[in-house]
Design an enzyme around this catalytic site. Structure first.
Site, short mmCIF file in Angstrom:
data_model
loop_
_atom_site.label_atom_id
_atom_site.label_comp_id
_atom_site.label_asym_id
_atom_site.label_seq_id
_atom_site.Cartn_x
_atom_site.Cartn_y
_atom_site.Cartn_z
N HIS A 100 39.87 41.57 43.03
CA HIS A 100 38.48 41.10 43.17
C HIS A 100 37.92 40.56 41.86
O HIS A 100 38.27 41.00 40.78
CB HIS A 100 37.59 42.18 43.77
CG HIS A 100 37.45 43.40 42.92
ND1 HIS A 100 38.41 44.39 42.88
CD2 HIS A 100 36.49 43.77 42.06
CE1 HIS A 100 38.03 45.33 42.04
NE2 HIS A 100 36.86 44.98 41.53
N ALA A 144 43.17 43.46 33.94
CA ALA A 144 41.79 43.42 34.43
C ALA A 144 40.85 43.03 33.30
O ALA A 144 40.98 43.51 32.17
CB ALA A 144 41.40 44.78 35.00
#
Length: 166
Positions: A100, A144
């Protein structure tokens, strides 16, 4: 039909939370890629309004924005997906996983290729930004939150702002 079967197998393999095949039709990754396939068809045939229409419908339903001009190979898996952006000249090869908040974006306001190329078997972590006409090599991993502004070589892992090899 081939796409649907491939996505069913892929999601079942990648997401242990999937309990039934019917749930697949609720997965944002699956839904947005159906919209993308329709939008991309219209884009290739120079029906830009219809292409954008289906692209926008997919974005509004899922929170995932895929420009109809992007080129996407087989087995793209977008886990959770909210906030994912895939720009117009992006090329995504096969077996890529995006988490995401990933942005595959441009840094120039020009007509030529301005978005990244993502090679086979790449994993891009949540909220990573891969920006510009760069290439992420096969089997690479992007951590990330990383901001990637330069090419990443095959089998490399990068993290940080700006991204650096680990």
């Amino acid at each position: 039909m081939r796409f649907i079967i491939l996505q069913m197998k892929l999601i079942k393999k990648k997401d242990p939370a999937l309990k039934s095949w019917f749930e697949l039709f609720l997965y944002p990754s699956f839904i947005v890629q159906i919209y993308y396939k329709i939008a991309h068809f219209f884009y290739k045939h120079k029906h830009y309004f219809l292409a954008r229409y289906f692209s926008e419908r997919g974005k509004r339903k899922t929170g995932i924005e895929i420009h109809p001009g992007a080129v996407i190979g087989d087995n793209l898996f977008i886990d959770h997906g909210m906030g994912v952006v895939i720009g117009e000249t992006t090329i995504i090869k096969n077996n890529v996983t995006l988490y995401h908040g990933v942005t595959l974006g441009g840094i120039k306001n020009t007509k030529e290729k301005r978005h990244p190329t993502i090679e086979d078997n790449v994993v891009i972590g949540a909220h990573a930004q891969v920006l510009g006409n760069i290439t992420i090599g096969k089997n690479a991993k992007i951590g990330a939150g990383a901001v990637v502004l330069k090419d990443v070589l095959e089998n490399e892992s990068v993290v940080g702002i700006p991204a650096r090899k680990i």
